[in-house]
Design an enzyme around this catalytic site. Sequence first.
Site, mmCIF file in Angstrom:
data_model
loop_
_atom_site.group_PDB
_atom_site.id
_atom_site.type_symbol
_atom_site.label_atom_id
_atom_site.label_comp_id
_atom_site.label_asym_id
_atom_site.label_seq_id
_atom_site.Cartn_x
_atom_site.Cartn_y
_atom_site.Cartn_z
ATOM 1 N N TYR A 1 0.707 -1.394 -0.072
ATOM 2 C CA TYR A 1 0.098 -0.109 0.101
ATOM 3 C C TYR A 1 0.995 1.273 -0.026
ATOM 4 C CZ TYR A 1 -3.333 3.386 1.967
ATOM 5 O OH TYR A 1 -4.209 4.404 2.108
ATOM 6 N N LYS B 1 1.272 4.127 -2.922
ATOM 7 C CA LYS B 1 0.918 5.669 -2.695
ATOM 8 C C LYS B 1 2.189 6.523 -3.040
ATOM 9 C CE LYS B 1 -3.265 5.613 -0.928
ATOM 10 N NZ LYS B 1 -4.318 6.477 -1.660
#
Lengths: 327, 327
Positions: free
Chosen positions: B151, B155
């Site tokens: 994750y 990002k």
Amino acid sequence: MHVLIIGAAGMVGRKLTAAIVRDGALGAKPVDRLTLADAIAPEVPAGFDGAVAAVVADISDPATAPRLLAGRPDVIIHLAAVVSGEAEQDFDKGYRINLDGSRYLFDAVRALSGSEGYCPRLVFASSIAVFGVPLPDEIDDEHLTAPLTSYGTQKAIAELLLQDYSRRGFFDGLAIRLPTICIRPGLPNKAASGFFSGILREPLAGKPARLPVPDTVRHWHASPRAAVGFLTHAATMDTAPVGPRRVLTLPGLSATVAEQIEALRRVAGDKAVALIRPEPDPAVMAIVQSWPRSFRAERAKALGFRAESSFDEIIRIHIEDEMGGAL
Amino acid sequence: MHVLIIGAAGMVGRKLTAAIVRDGALGAKPVDRLTLADAIAPEVPAGFDGAVAAVVADISDPATAPRLLAGRPDVIIHLAAVVSGEAEQDFDKGYRINLDGSRYLFDAVRALSGSEGYCPRLVFASSIAVFGVPLPDEIDDEHLTAPLTSYGTQKAIAELLLQDYSRRGFFDGLAIRLPTICIRPGLPNKAASGFFSGILREPLAGKPARLPVPDTVRHWHASPRAAVGFLTHAATMDTAPVGPRRVLTLPGLSATVAEQIEALRRVAGDKAVALIRPEPDPAVMAIVQSWPRSFRAERAKALGFRAESSFDEIIRIHIEDEMGGAL
């Protein structure tokens, strides 16, 4: 050991291939199979005892990487890239080759890693262009990556992917940020950094050279011979001490253009220096100004990576490796 | 002004939509058109004078973004994401939504920017998960992004893309690293950070809550109301003072779980605190341990972003906004 070199027709790829053929090994590890891939046909080297395949390969085609991995190389050395100047001029091509091409490769390795326990060493040639201004005089290993070029952005993204894929166990990856390679042999390429080599290589061959920036510009260099050493070490070292941060800024030599020129004067005399012609180029200067000038590179040094310590040495290596040992 | 919210059915998206409908504006800028997109049908809010479209949209389909941009939104707020826990469990889905989805959006804006001079403000909700251990107690704006989750990697990559696309002039982008939003209303989601809200929200409603980590864990928080304020400010502020680094770590409140619990005790008493049940979960702890504890956030503060200064305030906001103002 089976070694796959992607970007094998480029300058560093050819030198690495030549070293493997010369030694029959990559560092201390015997090589019995070599797969050479590039967008243009890589030259098949003579004198190698093992099996060699030369493949014309477009890494921006998703079908390419699975094909390159068919022989399950133990070591993958990924050098293929659109250089900085071209990536800035051709946005699509830069992202297609430098980002998508790298990701297709990583995903192709990942696809094999699940079913067969395949987990090759994957060495990715990254770049100090991942850093952007403002920059300190000397950059440490904790410095943030905030690139100001599309090339630097693409390299920084591939580093992040490599790190995550390695953490996941899909491959045993190392991204190494090479210094600018100097002196590049051969003809000028489209890299904005090309003149750093040109101002030495051309005068050493008795030819004029353009200098597009002031001689106060400081930059970060290593020889082609050092680059082969970096890749060999990254491909064969124990990665256990590296930890989860799989990106290393490599050691190099920090020097100004004026220092390069003085080294040229010591080795080849005033006549060589007189061949350098200042021709300021704002486009080149704008890119080069966003580049780093010096690094600590403490992690990479502690892990055994070594570079040159003077420009006289870098020039001597060029004379030895490219000019038959004498001017 | 036409505002497009991608991820409009999520908690923050719904609160932002409600604020726009309530005010008829985003901050000080009147809004006459609203496009709400999400993987599940966004609720069309009542009481808005302008035009509203609610669109079910899969951003991992390359055809989606061009469709969402057909009305040339002046402001694009990109909140859509697979959350941390799910991105770690489902590698493909995380990359497909968080990386490919963001890139398709950026590329679709870029495709329009060439021909018509279209250059919208694009606000991307990033995350403090871009940082990985080892981390200092307080992280400054120069800290490197070295995520240790997929994750966080996704990002960080989207931030790099946004920065390069903004530098190229394809859009006027800002990536804002939101603190963990606390107290999230509604049901628990798949985020590994979910318990930070659960241990307050559930006891405030008289229900038991699981605490999967020790109460010494320190983390970085802001309320949903602050999140709406962050997005509004990012969507409407002057970006000229931001410069080429288009990523901002936002201000927040650094607190330990014990400090959260003491604030709960002050607001809702021992009976509420007694509803918290320690249930250590090594999987959650492994993820949370790699997360930051506190930030300076000096750039964002200087640019006018504001968060809460105590957990009592965060709890009061929850009681005001979610519980009708009283326990």
